[in-house]
Design an enzyme around this catalytic site. Structure first.
Site, short mmCIF file in Angstrom:
data_model
loop_
_atom_site.label_atom_id
_atom_site.label_comp_id
_atom_site.label_asym_id
_atom_site.label_seq_id
_atom_site.Cartn_x
_atom_site.Cartn_y
_atom_site.Cartn_z
N ASP A 188 49.85 55.32 23.03
CA ASP A 188 51.04 54.73 22.43
C ASP A 188 52.33 55.07 23.15
O ASP A 188 53.41 54.66 22.71
CB ASP A 188 51.19 55.20 20.97
CG ASP A 188 50.17 54.54 20.07
OD1 ASP A 188 49.73 53.42 20.39
OD2 ASP A 188 49.82 55.14 19.04
N GLU B 70 47.02 60.97 12.13
CA GLU B 70 48.22 60.57 12.87
C GLU B 70 49.32 60.37 11.84
O GLU B 70 49.14 59.63 10.88
CB GLU B 70 47.99 59.27 13.64
CG GLU B 70 49.20 58.92 14.49
CD GLU B 70 49.39 57.42 14.72
OE1 GLU B 70 50.03 57.05 15.70
OE2 GLU B 70 48.90 56.62 13.89
#
Ligand code: GLC
Ligand code: CA
Length: 562
Positions: free
Chosen positions: A326, A253
């Site tokens: 998220d 990420e």
């Protein structure tokens, strides 16, 4: 699949399903999703056409950041089950032909991790240098909770936390810490997992001396001192060597990663990752949704997607996603409430046929939408609370709450809507968090029964993708870049071409095809208007405009031209 895929490269033809387990399915009826629930839903995941699962952190955690504050890396959170239950899930997933990857969170631990408990005691114990301690803080801000430094009287020093106070940053410059990471990797790889999604992996090496950030936003201004830091590729190489022994896949990420810096992680001598998650296309309605929300612009989305497609082409492999834990729900962001079904499908078609590996986040496949809670006190996500208390302070409560409605990560974390029964079929008892009130209209059971549902559209698209090399390896080319309503691209391989056309307009619009496509004979492979288009039949692309229905998605197959 042929075409020269070696054994690790299974990921290139994979479709991932992402599970945020707390809200997925409650198997033992205590109101919290768990691995018993997951076990029972593996056939469902398989039925989507998914070939791999990514689990958000399953480890023991005080939940300051719902699992991203880990207090034991080699165990399972008691809310979710235990190691034995995890192993059962893993084995069953494997039997069903699905790979499993874990979330690796090594930028920080929980402040309740034994390493930190020892470390904060003083400067002369074996864990003293596991974290970043300073006598004086620098000017950095944390991403989640005020200044990035917290004082510990016991040790008489400050520790760095780029996220919440309860998430102290590890000192990756300490070789002992890197050895610990390798032990964690081996622990899960020995158990049989197939790889890792690596949390904020581009933050783990900090600039020596931790200098002050520059600019008026201390959080952004300091990022240059920890993003893509000086030793990042060196450290990641050490971890890569371990993963190489097992053929394990690594997906990083990378907040704020540009395609150019991503290439360093993905190719050449510094290659340490098989894919990276980028954020560019998540900015099509915002720059950090939380405080600078702008209306969605298709052009921005197209531009970001094409940029990554083009920059990585033939050099590296893309990861493709529209949702994760998220971000708020994508139908609420890039789609439409009125055209819920149509827009849910258009968003799916827009990204599922790109070159790369698609990820589907739980609930995305039925078009789950954002929640609107009545007060900030009902939200549980630390970053939503932080944003509420930090931005738009001069605006009234109503305005600030609306921002949270638009942006909160909690919208992705409401219980999965399985059916229209009690608690949306998630649990027999009151769930740990609010169920979206639209669960009677939007749920898996209902969509199972409707041929044209978003759920069945996902299945159809995935099936087509998985059965066709062109859609996996074919070249990507975008057309009509300046069109504000339509996203059009092709994938070509050998003498075959797929043409993907997705309208993001709320009304029917005429679409004049680029010259090369006019009069071309195609076969209609995918449509979200099955009552108006004949799937499987010949569609000759018109010389005049093609009328596109609201949020229409069309995928047609043709002979490629050279
Ligand atoms: C990543 C995770 C996010 C978490 C943060 C800190 O961005 O996806 O959920 O809050 O890292 O670990
Ligand atoms: Ca449970």
């Amino acid at each position: 699949m042929s075409s020269g895929i070696d054994s690790r490269e299974w990921y290139k033809s994979a479709v991932f399903y992402q599970i945020w387990v707390r809200s997925f399915a409650d198997g033992n009826n205590d109101g919290i999703g768990d691995l018993y629930g997951v076990y029972d839903k593996l056939e469902y995941i398989k039925s989507l056409g998914a070939t791999a699962i990514w689990f958000n952190p399953l480890y023991p955690s005080p939940n300051a950041d719902y699992g991203y504050d880990i207090s034991d890396y080699c165990n399972i959170h008691p809310d979710f089950g235990d190691l034995e239950q995890f192993k059962k899930v893993l084995d069953k997933a494997h039997e069903l032909g699905m790979k499993v990857i874990m979330d690796l969170v090594i930028n920080h631990t929980s402040d309740e991790h034994p390493w930190f408990i020892e470390s904060k005691k003083g400067k002369d114990n074996p864990y003293s240098d596991y974290y970043l301690w300073r006598d004086e803080p620098n000017n950095w801000d944390s991403l989640f909770e005020g200044e990035a430094w917290e004082y510990v009287p016991e040790r008489g020093q400050y520790y760095l936390h780029l996220f919440a106070k309860k998430q102290p940053d590890l000192n990756m410059d300490n070789p002992k810490v890197r050895e610990e990471v390798k032990k964690i990797l081996r622990f899960w790889l020995d158990m049989g997992v197939d790889g890792f999604r690596e949390d904020v992996i581009n933050f783990i090496s900090k600039k020596e001396g931790l200098p002050n950030g520059i600019g008026f936003l201390p959080v952004i201004g300091s990022m240059m001192h920890y993003k893509d830091g000086p030793h990042i590729h060196e450290y990641l190489k050490e971890f890569r060597d371990v993963c190489d022994e097992y053929g394990a896949v690594q997906i990083g990420e990378g907040p704020m990663t540009t395609a150019r810096s991503a290439l360093k992680y993905l190719s050449g001598d510094t290659k340490s990752m098989d894919m990276m998650f980028s954020f560019d296309h998540m900015m099509a309605d915002c720059l950090f949704t939380e405080y600078m929300h702008r209306p969605f612009k298709l052009i921005k989305l197209k531009k970001a997607l094409s940029k990554w497609q083009d920059k990585l082409n033939d050099k590296a492999w893309n990861s493709l996603y529209m949702e994760n834990h998220d971000h708020p729900r994508v139908v609420s962001r890039y789609g439409s409430r009125k055209f819920h079904r149509e827009s849910g499908c258009a968003i799916a078609a827009a990204y599922l046929f790109l070159k790369g590996t698609p990820f589907i986040y739980q609930g995305q496949e039925i078009g789950m939408t954002n929640i609107k809670l009545r007060s900030i006190d009902h939200y549980v996500d630390i970053s939503s609370k932080n944003n509420y208390n930090k931005y738009n302070l001069k605006k009234d409560e109503d305005f600030r709450l609306k921002r949270i409605h638009i942006s909160s990560r909690d919208s992705a974390r409401t219980p999965m809507q399985w059916d229209d029964g009690k608690n949306a079929g998630f649990s027999d008892v009151k769930p740990w968090f609010y169920v979206n009130s639209n669960y009677k209209e939007i749920n898996v059971k209902k969509q199972e029964g409707e041929d044209d549902s978003i759920l069945n559209f996902y299945r159809e698209c995935i099936k087509l993708r998985q059965s066709n090399e062109t859609l996996i390896f074919g070249d990507y080319y975008e057309y009509e870049k300046a069109n504000p309503y339509v996203y059009m691209y092709t994938r070509t391989y050998g003498n075959e071409a797929f043409i993907v056309i997705c309208s993001f307009a709320r009304e029917s619009i005429p679409f004049i095809l680029p010259k090369a496509f006019r009069g071309v004979r195609t076969r209609l492979m995918v449509t979200n208007y099955p009552d108006k288009r004949n799937k499987g039949e010949i569609l000759t692309l018109p010389h005049s405009g093609l009328m596109l229905y609201p949020y229409e998605a069309l995928v047609v197959r043709a002979k490629a031209r050279t």
